[in-house]
Design an enzyme around this catalytic site. Sequence first.
Site, PDB file in Angstrom:
ATOM      1  N   ASP D  16     -13.424  -9.677  -5.376  1.00 34.11           N
ATOM      2  CA  ASP D  16     -11.964  -9.775  -5.332  1.00 34.11           C
ATOM      3  C   ASP D  16     -11.343  -8.619  -4.575  1.00 34.11           C
ATOM      4  OD1 ASP D  16     -12.294 -11.965  -6.919  1.00 34.11           O
ATOM      5  OD2 ASP D  16     -11.379 -11.098  -8.701  1.00 34.11           O
ATOM      6  N   ARG D  97      -6.765  -1.053 -19.383  1.00 37.99           N
ATOM      7  CA  ARG D  97      -5.844  -1.282 -18.278  1.00 37.99           C
ATOM      8  C   ARG D  97      -4.725  -0.252 -18.207  1.00 37.99           C
ATOM      9  NH1 ARG D  97      -9.660  -3.309 -15.798  1.00 37.99           N
ATOM     10  NH2 ARG D  97     -10.095  -5.520 -16.065  1.00 37.99           N
ATOM     11  N   ASP D 126      -4.643  -9.297 -17.626  1.00 33.11           N
ATOM     12  CA  ASP D 126      -4.773  -7.977 -17.009  1.00 33.11           C
ATOM     13  C   ASP D 126      -3.656  -7.666 -16.030  1.00 33.11           C
ATOM     14  OD1 ASP D 126      -6.931  -7.235 -18.474  1.00 33.11           O
ATOM     15  OD2 ASP D 126      -8.388  -8.007 -17.036  1.00 33.11           O
ATOM     16  N   SER D 178     -17.899 -14.494 -15.297  1.00 31.93           N
ATOM     17  CA  SER D 178     -16.910 -13.478 -14.978  1.00 31.93           C
ATOM     18  C   SER D 178     -17.012 -12.413 -16.062  1.00 31.93           C
ATOM     19  CB  SER D 178     -15.525 -14.145 -14.968  1.00 31.93           C
ATOM     20  OG  SER D 178     -14.524 -13.173 -14.984  1.00 31.93           O
TER      21      SER D 178
END
Lengths: 407, 407, 407, 407
Positions: D16, D97, D126, D178
Amino acid sequence: MADIKKVILAYSGGLDTSIIIPWLKENYNNCEVVAVSADVGQESELEGLEEKAIKTGASKLYIEDLKEEFVNDYVFPTIKAGAVYENKYLLGTSFARPIIGKRLVEIAKAEGADAICHGCTGKGNDQVRFELAIKAFAPTMPIIAPWRTWDLKSRDDEIEYAEAHNIPLKITRETNYSKDKNLWHLSHEGLDLEDPANEPMYNKEGFLEMGVSPEQAPDKPTYVTIHFEKGIPTAVDGVEMDGVTLIQTLNKIGGENGVGLADIVENRLVGMKSRGVYETPGGTILYHAHEVLETICLDKETQHYKQQVALKFADIVYNGQWYTPLREALSAFVDSTQETCTGDVKLKLYKGNIINAGVTSPYTLYSEEFASFGEDDVYNQADSAGFINLFGLPIKVKAMLDEGRVK
Amino acid sequence: MADIKKVILAYSGGLDTSIIIPWLKENYNNCEVVAVSADVGQESELEGLEEKAIKTGASKLYIEDLKEEFVNDYVFPTIKAGAVYENKYLLGTSFARPIIGKRLVEIAKAEGADAICHGCTGKGNDQVRFELAIKAFAPTMPIIAPWRTWDLKSRDDEIEYAEAHNIPLKITRETNYSKDKNLWHLSHEGLDLEDPANEPMYNKEGFLEMGVSPEQAPDKPTYVTIHFEKGIPTAVDGVEMDGVTLIQTLNKIGGENGVGLADIVENRLVGMKSRGVYETPGGTILYHAHEVLETICLDKETQHYKQQVALKFADIVYNGQWYTPLREALSAFVDSTQETCTGDVKLKLYKGNIINAGVTSPYTLYSEEFASFGEDDVYNQADSAGFINLFGLPIKVKAMLDEGRVK
Amino acid sequence: MADIKKVILAYSGGLDTSIIIPWLKENYNNCEVVAVSADVGQESELEGLEEKAIKTGASKLYIEDLKEEFVNDYVFPTIKAGAVYENKYLLGTSFARPIIGKRLVEIAKAEGADAICHGCTGKGNDQVRFELAIKAFAPTMPIIAPWRTWDLKSRDDEIEYAEAHNIPLKITRETNYSKDKNLWHLSHEGLDLEDPANEPMYNKEGFLEMGVSPEQAPDKPTYVTIHFEKGIPTAVDGVEMDGVTLIQTLNKIGGENGVGLADIVENRLVGMKSRGVYETPGGTILYHAHEVLETICLDKETQHYKQQVALKFADIVYNGQWYTPLREALSAFVDSTQETCTGDVKLKLYKGNIINAGVTSPYTLYSEEFASFGEDDVYNQADSAGFINLFGLPIKVKAMLDEGRVK
Amino acid sequence: MADIKKVILAYSGGLDTSIIIPWLKENYNNCEVVAVSADVGQESELEGLEEKAIKTGASKLYIEDLKEEFVNDYVFPTIKAGAVYENKYLLGTSFARPIIGKRLVEIAKAEGADAICHGCTGKGNDQVRFELAIKAFAPTMPIIAPWRTWDLKSRDDEIEYAEAHNIPLKITRETNYSKDKNLWHLSHEGLDLEDPANEPMYNKEGFLEMGVSPEQAPDKPTYVTIHFEKGIPTAVDGVEMDGVTLIQTLNKIGGENGVGLADIVENRLVGMKSRGVYETPGGTILYHAHEVLETICLDKETQHYKQQVALKFADIVYNGQWYTPLREALSAFVDSTQETCTGDVKLKLYKGNIINAGVTSPYTLYSEEFASFGEDDVYNQADSAGFINLFGLPIKVKAMLDEGRVK
């Protein structure tokens, strides 16, 4: 019982505590009784109290001025919490008991006393509040609660006992409400109030003491502005003042304008409902003002969660659990929220009404620019579509699945 | 967009929804616009509305009388819950949106429409409430919200657009508050109210519509008695009446006596704070009366837990989440608590004050006998000692352990 | 006391209740003692019990099979609520007391008895649970709790009393844990467990009764599938069965696989902490399965709020407040949420572990299509930007104001 | 967009974020891209990362070691709160995060960057967590979230884009879950896990990374003792260690023993349900141990209220609202409760089970003397009668009134 030689008595000079002195001496081997009168702003005549106590049999009278500590360490933390019991009661009696209980223990330790005695009825909350405070600071100290053990069952019994023991009293039989007064409030219970079907006779001469009824209040409104620093009221109409003076000031203004009457059927901790009328003029103004200030200083999530905390805080204060880890932890929560609760609240008092007349704060989270209709660069109206779509996604998904379209 | 041939429009006849009709036709290939006016008691002139809608370009106007359903299925369940948003707002606009949204879907389905349109601003709560209701009944129905997408950014822009499209309006530029009215309340926003530092000018001619300010109210009090059956108000002063009439009756009495004004800075769902003034005369009386009744009909544990449920219920109603499993489950809780909430509440209304004047119920849990001072055979005062010892045991144990005596 | 001629005794045939029979007769004018044994699945030998009761002095023995009612009316509503006390205790003893208390009253009324007696210690929760149930159905019925009043202060005292009264007991002195068993669970207290520093000796012969320890369990996993209808378990591995059989079935499977042990220091209602080890094999499986099912059948708001309700529900059950308006109202809430809790949960049991092995429901709110990475037409990723901007608006506004940019 | 000359990119080196670099340059006028890799213990190869970032088009790579701050300022406060999302999820991704978001802002300010970019999908949590953290410290900083705007709709699209832009990747098409990994946990999503009906294949080679499945774990138990100071773990088996080492140590022990697997269908903040499998070996041990310690160090009222606070704390952490007044106020509450949470918890780890093996604390509120059966001078069993009578008074009064006896 045999070992009790010196007893500390929470003493008011009223009927109950006056007859307790001879009763203690009779029942505890002529023990020494040390009387303690705590001044939490009840404004009773303290003159002559020492003489009276000693005449009734006490060896000594302590008069303790707790007003400042009461306001700063009990009243203000509770205002900051926004704690209201059962949506109406501002806890006036509740938070006065722990401070007195703590002081009784301090004196008991200094005096080397063997027990602490209070004159609370066995049907009320105050016995719990006193005793929990005592347990917190002197967990094994014996506590004497004559009302739970003696044979006197009514006010009349008491008066007879007093007369039999030559205690000079100016008390008449059952013509007055049972009252509790301090700097913060005055409560009325008993007589006609015992039936919740009866309307309180606020306009009757001699009922209200801290102020007047709305009908008796002046036809002109009074404005008052209160300044708060981190949730604590520090000034009225621009004049800084200590907490005791501040409450006295607001009691006067509020009382004159018929503000702060509450008529409540409340649930006592000890399991029954009771009915009381409360006068809390200054307190009602302070709670109102503080809440208004919070509407601009607290963010929504904090404000909403604090409403729940306030419910619990109120229960804890009402139940006399002041000296507990949970009360302390809740206060830590509250204090954190109050960091930005600084500002001015202007109120208009008029015949019982408290009407908002403007609020400002350097920490306000209200922004006229954001809230208003037109465009701004902080808020993009198109964002709403996305917000609604996600906020409503569970509703949509459920409806779609219910329709059998998706699965 | 190309597929949209028929749109259902929530229509009031005001500026916003009037210009939306030509705008829809311009932007959606001259689509058919079916206007729907829901009557939730806003008392706007419905006369001439059909003509106006059609003149502006609508193909049809539905006028839907939802007052009775509004009161019975939305207002009364919320009163029973005791739900108040942020301690002040009685949810007047909030619970009117879901019922309208649901009716829009019903009409859209009956009409075979391709989309539903509303005229809510992109900064407010109402867009959320409408759209959540639509999603609940037509999850994949396209929703058009012109305010979030068109170029008109202000009232002035709108008026220019109206003039350019020959829409005859009697609207003057920005001289009035933004209002929302229904059977339950009237809200005021905007202009000087946008700054919370400003005091609302209640006494100014033309501000208040549902009643007068406390200062303008009569010098004589008015008594009113409300009867509830299982939490639902069914009679005023002994006269049984349907819900709509009952609220209208109380609006009149309350309004005349200056009751039910609220001035609030509230947290919108969409993230900003806004300030509004609300008139809810009848509603304020009903909430007050219902709460008083509950103080004698609910036991303490239920009453206290219900306070927490009320906070959540209020959030849900405010957020437009009426048609959700959680709202239904909370209503099931509430209905269970209301089984015994039957009785009469007498209130004295006086210049903005609502003063308790007596409450009775066949299911009262208040017992004068238990609560009062003297002896009875239900409550043994000696029990208190045991109660306090166990209730206070954690405090005692902690204090003992802290003292290092035990362990 | 003089008026008590017939007493209903909650009778187990164990040491405590055996000596209570002669004690009652000694202390209450040789009153008649009617013994009642409630079968809630404790699997004690009921054979010979009648003979034993009568030999010890009882006039009669009722043996009441309450298993089915226990499961359907007490256990299943609690599972549906997801109520767990202090995050660990599955309430096995707690919800067995109310049903027994209620039956005692029914028999007392049928027998025309003057009092009800139980053998619970004065330091535990069970006395509260029994007595609250009795008060709910016979509020003025005298209750006799010998442990709170007699002179016997220990198990040894009891045995001496028994021997002195020729009660034949096979009980040895203090060699065993204090246990409470029923269909749902088995609790162990006392001896080495009284010090929380001690590890329970699960592997020791004779400790565990409903199953084995994880270490003793087989090396191969066992799969089990449970079907729920509206939150109620109705089938195991495709076989429909009544609630009693279902729990027995799961107890066996769970016990064999070392599932359902809990070692807890819990807070008793009466103010102190106590330590116990619980075996709840079937119950642990059921709670787990039900919770898994809810993760796909309940929407987020309901699921989260229900977590709070579960905390309250657990307290209420633990405290014996089953027959209260609040418990009923909470059950109404819970039942409403369970409307769509229908489906199958497959679990893998392995040496104490309960491992999810798949869950399905016709009412699932989980949609693989929505949750997964790629595109779909229900969820538009661009919506997230709007969502975040509004969800984060309070944070942004606060930060901006803090920066002094806006205002 | 035209103004964006320098962008800070949260960079992992994965697919990504690798393609985002050329995409940013393509779409933002060949802007400078500064890559930032935050090390929160994910143990990815940091070697070669700088070269890779620069080869892909970044001007620079920051590698920030945040492990210590992560543990002390985010993980430990959450353990102290006992916050668990939806009763299962230990918030491993959630609280990683905010710290990264905050560091991104710090670097953006130091670099004078015009925007911050992240590679989160538009369907997940997220993105919210990153952006809320950014808004808290840079409220007006533009945020670029390519997944919400670009045309790439799947992993395959990404790979094609990468190949078209000559980004050398060792990634195969969709053969792996993932994952998100840090010091605290590893999450798995996607593929067969997307259907909750599928059992996770824990025993399959290559699935679990932080440990083994219960079945694969050794047949012998492992004991571990954890020491806490004021709620913070500070030593394992008597060896003091910093927080990072402590978690690594427990991850190893726990992972080897098959501890800490969770299989969850959770409710995302953005409105849909998702399914994931989490490995949190050390974290699961720490939560368990901390909770056990609290059972002896917290009094009941605090413990119960803290359960509610934990629910809210979990929501807030999950939702990314770390930098908010409410999170801070809740932490103030929590810290106050942890003053006495000091002691040792011994646990036995065995094939996935965490079994209590003894707990001690100098501040224990458990007293063997009080809890046990016999007599003591702190607890008088006769007190129970009084306690029950008052605790049960509402039940009794209601029952009496229902019976029509009193009134």
